[in-house]
Design a protein around this motif. Structure first.
Motif, PDB file in Angstrom:
ATOM      1  N   LYS A  66    -128.151  -6.295  16.206  1.00 18.61           N
ATOM      2  CA  LYS A  66    -129.447  -5.670  16.433  1.00 18.61           C
ATOM      3  C   LYS A  66    -130.489  -6.302  15.515  1.00 18.61           C
ATOM      4  O   LYS A  66    -130.134  -6.850  14.460  1.00 18.61           O
ATOM      5  CB  LYS A  66    -129.356  -4.175  16.143  1.00 18.61           C
ATOM      6  N   PRO A  67    -131.752  -6.226  15.861  1.00 16.68           N
ATOM      7  CA  PRO A  67    -132.783  -6.796  14.995  1.00 16.68           C
ATOM      8  C   PRO A  67    -132.712  -6.252  13.562  1.00 16.68           C
ATOM      9  O   PRO A  67    -132.992  -7.002  12.606  1.00 16.68           O
ATOM     10  CB  PRO A  67    -134.088  -6.393  15.692  1.00 16.68           C
ATOM     11  N   GLU A  68    -132.305  -5.017  13.405  1.00 14.69           N
ATOM     12  CA  GLU A  68    -132.211  -4.439  12.062  1.00 14.69           C
ATOM     13  C   GLU A  68    -131.040  -4.991  11.255  1.00 14.69           C
ATOM     14  O   GLU A  68    -130.904  -4.677  10.062  1.00 14.69           O
ATOM     15  CB  GLU A  68    -132.113  -2.908  12.131  1.00 14.69           C
ATOM     16  N   ASP A  69    -130.197  -5.806  11.862  1.00 12.56           N
ATOM     17  CA  ASP A  69    -129.141  -6.493  11.116  1.00 12.56           C
ATOM     18  C   ASP A  69    -129.652  -7.765  10.441  1.00 12.56           C
ATOM     19  O   ASP A  69    -128.923  -8.397   9.676  1.00 12.56           O
ATOM     20  CB  ASP A  69    -127.976  -6.868  12.047  1.00 12.56           C
ATOM     21  N   THR A  70    -130.875  -8.130  10.723  1.00 13.04           N
ATOM     22  CA  THR A  70    -131.465  -9.320  10.107  1.00 13.04           C
ATOM     23  C   THR A  70    -131.535  -9.168   8.597  1.00 13.04           C
ATOM     24  O   THR A  70    -132.089  -8.195   8.086  1.00 13.04           O
ATOM     25  CB  THR A  70    -132.884  -9.566  10.661  1.00 13.04           C
ATOM     26  N   ALA A  71    -130.936 -10.117   7.897  1.00  9.67           N
ATOM     27  CA  ALA A  71    -130.856 -10.056   6.433  1.00  9.67           C
ATOM     28  C   ALA A  71    -130.160 -11.308   5.919  1.00  9.67           C
ATOM     29  O   ALA A  71    -129.609 -12.087   6.698  1.00  9.67           O
ATOM     30  CB  ALA A  71    -130.076  -8.819   5.989  1.00  9.67           C
ATOM     31  N   VAL A  72    -130.196 -11.463   4.614  1.00  7.73           N
ATOM     32  CA  VAL A  72    -129.331 -12.447   3.962  1.00  7.73           C
ATOM     33  C   VAL A  72    -128.024 -11.736   3.630  1.00  7.73           C
ATOM     34  O   VAL A  72    -128.040 -10.660   3.018  1.00  7.73           O
ATOM     35  CB  VAL A  72    -129.970 -13.019   2.695  1.00  7.73           C
ATOM     36  N   TYR A  73    -126.929 -12.311   4.040  1.00  5.77           N
ATOM     37  CA  TYR A  73    -125.610 -11.722   3.838  1.00  5.77           C
ATOM     38  C   TYR A  73    -124.906 -12.443   2.689  1.00  5.77           C
ATOM     39  O   TYR A  73    -124.851 -13.674   2.647  1.00  5.77           O
ATOM     40  CB  TYR A  73    -124.786 -11.833   5.122  1.00  5.77           C
ATOM     41  N   TYR A  74    -124.369 -11.642   1.777  1.00  4.77           N
ATOM     42  CA  TYR A  74    -123.695 -12.161   0.593  1.00  4.77           C
ATOM     43  C   TYR A  74    -122.243 -11.703   0.577  1.00  4.77           C
ATOM     44  O   TYR A  74    -121.954 -10.534   0.820  1.00  4.77           O
ATOM     45  CB  TYR A  74    -124.366 -11.643  -0.670  1.00  4.77           C
ATOM     46  N   CYS A  75    -121.360 -12.610   0.235  1.00  4.23           N
ATOM     47  CA  CYS A  75    -119.978 -12.211   0.005  1.00  4.23           C
ATOM     48  C   CYS A  75    -119.759 -12.038  -1.494  1.00  4.23           C
ATOM     49  O   CYS A  75    -120.448 -12.661  -2.306  1.00  4.23           O
ATOM     50  CB  CYS A  75    -119.007 -13.225   0.580  1.00  4.23           C
ATOM     51  N   THR A  76    -118.832 -11.176  -1.821  1.00 12.04           N
ATOM     52  CA  THR A  76    -118.608 -10.876  -3.224  1.00 12.04           C
ATOM     53  C   THR A  76    -117.180 -10.444  -3.487  1.00 12.04           C
ATOM     54  O   THR A  76    -116.530  -9.829  -2.638  1.00 12.04           O
ATOM     55  CB  THR A  76    -119.589  -9.785  -3.701  1.00 12.04           C
ATOM     56  N   TYR A  77    -116.705 -10.807  -4.655  1.00 10.67           N
ATOM     57  CA  TYR A  77    -115.513 -10.255  -5.275  1.00 10.67           C
ATOM     58  C   TYR A  77    -115.972  -9.725  -6.637  1.00 10.67           C
ATOM     59  O   TYR A  77    -117.041 -10.103  -7.114  1.00 10.67           O
ATOM     60  CB  TYR A  77    -114.447 -11.330  -5.470  1.00 10.67           C
ATOM     61  N   PRO A  78    -115.186  -8.870  -7.263  1.00 10.21           N
ATOM     62  CA  PRO A  78    -115.624  -8.311  -8.549  1.00 10.21           C
ATOM     63  C   PRO A  78    -116.054  -9.386  -9.538  1.00 10.21           C
ATOM     64  O   PRO A  78    -115.274 -10.266  -9.888  1.00 10.21           O
ATOM     65  CB  PRO A  78    -114.376  -7.569  -9.033  1.00 10.21           C
ATOM     66  N   GLY A  79    -117.308  -9.347  -9.917  1.00  9.53           N
ATOM     67  CA  GLY A  79    -117.849 -10.277 -10.892  1.00  9.53           C
ATOM     68  C   GLY A  79    -118.403 -11.562 -10.326  1.00  9.53           C
ATOM     69  O   GLY A  79    -118.955 -12.385 -11.075  1.00  9.53           O
ATOM     70  N   TYR A  80    -118.288 -11.758  -9.024  1.00  9.42           N
ATOM     71  CA  TYR A  80    -118.734 -13.007  -8.422  1.00  9.42           C
ATOM     72  C   TYR A  80    -119.497 -12.744  -7.118  1.00  9.42           C
ATOM     73  O   TYR A  80    -119.132 -11.860  -6.353  1.00  9.42           O
ATOM     74  CB  TYR A  80    -117.543 -13.926  -8.118  1.00  9.42           C
ATOM     75  N   TRP A  81    -120.541 -13.568  -6.894  1.00  9.20           N
ATOM     76  CA  TRP A  81    -121.349 -13.480  -5.682  1.00  9.20           C
ATOM     77  C   TRP A  81    -121.502 -14.862  -5.060  1.00  9.20           C
ATOM     78  O   TRP A  81    -121.655 -15.848  -5.778  1.00  9.20           O
ATOM     79  CB  TRP A  81    -122.750 -12.947  -6.005  1.00  9.20           C
ATOM     80  N   GLY A  82    -121.493 -14.895  -3.737  1.00 15.45           N
ATOM     81  CA  GLY A  82    -121.808 -16.110  -3.019  1.00 15.45           C
ATOM     82  C   GLY A  82    -123.301 -16.330  -2.962  1.00 15.45           C
ATOM     83  O   GLY A  82    -124.089 -15.484  -3.396  1.00 15.45           O
ATOM     84  N   GLN A  83    -123.715 -17.452  -2.374  1.00 18.38           N
ATOM     85  CA  GLN A  83    -125.120 -17.818  -2.382  1.00 18.38           C
ATOM     86  C   GLN A  83    -125.917 -17.162  -1.270  1.00 18.38           C
ATOM     87  O   GLN A  83    -127.130 -17.212  -1.296  1.00 18.38           O
ATOM     88  CB  GLN A  83    -125.278 -19.348  -2.263  1.00 18.38           C
ATOM     89  N   GLY A  84    -125.270 -16.540  -0.321  1.00 18.23           N
ATOM     90  CA  GLY A  84    -125.950 -15.878   0.772  1.00 18.23           C
ATOM     91  C   GLY A  84    -126.123 -16.783   1.978  1.00 18.23           C
ATOM     92  O   GLY A  84    -126.309 -18.000   1.841  1.00 18.23           O
ATOM     93  N   THR A  85    -126.083 -16.165   3.143  1.00 13.78           N
ATOM     94  CA  THR A  85    -126.317 -16.877   4.394  1.00 13.78           C
ATOM     95  C   THR A  85    -127.227 -16.012   5.263  1.00 13.78           C
ATOM     96  O   THR A  85    -127.022 -14.803   5.389  1.00 13.78           O
ATOM     97  CB  THR A  85    -124.996 -17.230   5.107  1.00 13.78           C
ATOM     98  N   GLN A  86    -128.234 -16.636   5.855  1.00 13.44           N
ATOM     99  CA  GLN A  86    -129.248 -15.892   6.611  1.00 13.44           C
ATOM    100  C   GLN A  86    -128.751 -15.570   8.015  1.00 13.44           C
ATOM    101  O   GLN A  86    -128.264 -16.453   8.729  1.00 13.44           O
ATOM    102  CB  GLN A  86    -130.530 -16.721   6.712  1.00 13.44           C
ATOM    103  N   VAL A  87    -128.892 -14.318   8.396  1.00 11.51           N
ATOM    104  CA  VAL A  87    -128.632 -13.881   9.762  1.00 11.51           C
ATOM    105  C   VAL A  87    -129.933 -13.327  10.323  1.00 11.51           C
ATOM    106  O   VAL A  87    -130.524 -12.414   9.745  1.00 11.51           O
ATOM    107  CB  VAL A  87    -127.528 -12.809   9.808  1.00 11.51           C
ATOM    108  N   THR A  88    -130.371 -13.891  11.422  1.00 13.04           N
ATOM    109  CA  THR A  88    -131.605 -13.445  12.069  1.00 13.04           C
ATOM    110  C   THR A  88    -131.294 -13.047  13.500  1.00 13.04           C
ATOM    111  O   THR A  88    -130.737 -13.846  14.259  1.00 13.04           O
ATOM    112  CB  THR A  88    -132.671 -14.550  12.057  1.00 13.04           C
ATOM    113  N   VAL A  89    -131.636 -11.815  13.837  1.00 10.10           N
ATOM    114  CA  VAL A  89    -131.407 -11.302  15.183  1.00 10.10           C
ATOM    115  C   VAL A  89    -132.767 -11.086  15.834  1.00 10.10           C
ATOM    116  O   VAL A  89    -133.527 -10.205  15.445  1.00 10.10           O
ATOM    117  CB  VAL A  89    -130.612  -9.987  15.164  1.00 10.10           C
TER     118      VAL A  89
END
Length: 110
Positions: free
Chosen positions: A85-108
């Motif tokens: 849905k359009p409201e799912d548009t965001a930068v998505y980040y993966c994470t484990y405790p203490g660590y974060w990924g750089q993010g990937t853009q999802v645009t709907v």
């Protein structure tokens, strides 16, 4: 340690995307992995998480549409997103405790 997220992009409403988060430098099979997202002007929010044993948890807004999974042999966590849905548009980040990924853009958007 590096978390490499991939799979984002532009998709029409009702479409699907699958995100991957490959970890390197450390084994995360014993830890809970999660995906967060942050839309413009909004706080970062939890989308889904998965424990080392495979138990999952989802935000109410994505239940029934998103599926989180993991492949411990590949040190990778996935997020399969359906009926976007359009409201799912965001930068998505993966994470484990203490660590974060750089993010990937999802645009709907149509």
């Amino acid at each position: 340690v590096q978390l490499q997220a991939s799979g984002g992009g532009l998709v029409q409403p009702g479409g699907s995307l699958s995100l991957s988060c490959a970890a390197s430098g450390r084994i995360f099979s014993r830890y809970t992995g999660a995906w967060y997202r942050q839309a413009p002007g909004k706080q970062r929010e939890l989308v889904a998480s998965i424990t080392s044993g495979g138990s999952t948890n989802y935000a109410d807004s994505v239940k029934g549409r998103f599926t989180i999974s993991r492949d411990n042999a590949k040190n990778t966590v996935y997020l399969h997103m359906n009926n976007l849905k359009p409201e799912d548009t965001a930068v998505y980040y993966c994470t484990y405790p203490g660590y974060w990924g750089q993010g990937t853009q999802v645009t709907v958007s149509s």
